[in-house]
Design a protein around this motif. Sequence first.
Motif, PDB file in Angstrom:
ATOM      1  N   PRO A  34       0.914  -1.314  -0.324  1.00 25.28           N
ATOM      2  CA  PRO A  34      -0.323   0.168   0.074  1.00 25.28           C
ATOM      3  C   PRO A  34       1.133   1.152  -0.023  1.00 25.28           C
ATOM      4  CG  PRO A  34      -0.023  -1.050   1.708  1.00 25.28           C
ATOM      5  CD  PRO A  34       0.325  -1.887   1.439  1.00 25.28           C
ATOM      6  N   GLN A  35       0.471   2.527  -0.803  1.00 24.12           N
ATOM      7  CA  GLN A  35       1.059   3.339  -0.347  1.00 24.12           C
ATOM      8  C   GLN A  35       0.351   4.485  -0.599  1.00 24.12           C
ATOM      9  OE1 GLN A  35       2.969   3.857  -4.349  1.00 24.12           O
ATOM     10  NE2 GLN A  35       3.911   2.552  -4.657  1.00 24.12           N
ATOM     11  N   ASN A  36       0.020   5.277   0.472  1.00 20.20           N
ATOM     12  CA  ASN A  36      -0.223   6.348   0.796  1.00 20.20           C
ATOM     13  C   ASN A  36       0.491   8.008   0.201  1.00 20.20           C
ATOM     14  OD1 ASN A  36      -0.847   5.105   2.500  1.00 20.20           O
ATOM     15  ND2 ASN A  36       0.442   5.486   4.409  1.00 20.20           N
ATOM     16  N   PHE A  37      -0.636   8.702  -0.312  1.00 22.64           N
ATOM     17  CA  PHE A  37      -0.497   9.926  -0.854  1.00 22.64           C
ATOM     18  C   PHE A  37      -0.872  11.311  -0.259  1.00 22.64           C
ATOM     19  CE2 PHE A  37      -0.172   7.313  -4.567  1.00 22.64           C
ATOM     20  CZ  PHE A  37       1.330   7.552  -4.601  1.00 22.64           C
ATOM     21  N   ARG A  38      -0.691  12.131   0.274  1.00 26.98           N
ATOM     22  CA  ARG A  38      -1.523  13.729   0.310  1.00 26.98           C
ATOM     23  C   ARG A  38      -1.150  14.407  -0.544  1.00 26.98           C
ATOM     24  NH1 ARG A  38       0.189  15.582   6.284  1.00 26.98           N
ATOM     25  NH2 ARG A  38      -0.449  13.309   6.334  1.00 26.98           N
TER      26      ARG A  38
END
Length: 116
Positions: A2-6
């Motif tokens: 999983p990758q998180n982006f803001r």
Amino acid sequence: MPQNFRLRFDGAVAARELRSAAARGLFLGVEHVLGLSNDVVPLDEGYLQSTGTASVDEPSLTGMVSFDGPYAVRQHEELTWRHAPGRTAKYLENSLNSAGPEVAALIAAELRRALR
């Protein structure tokens, strides 16, 4: 994985940039219409052609092309007058009507450029 982006989006800045791009595209469009009009404006000594101007009111996104000679309106509207070959009455109206797709493409290109 999983990758998180803001993402931080400032709509006011985006709207301001897009409006500016639309104004640039509109200016390119009215310059194009002026060029087309200059190609067919009645020509004797060239005075009427030299009075052609293009401008944009950015707050209202309104483009304007005008010829300011003292006889510009009469030359534009008088369909019975003879003109040199390739020159015609309705020089501004016909140019504007034929340039719609090109003007739209110029504005769209500037908007796309701003969205990069």
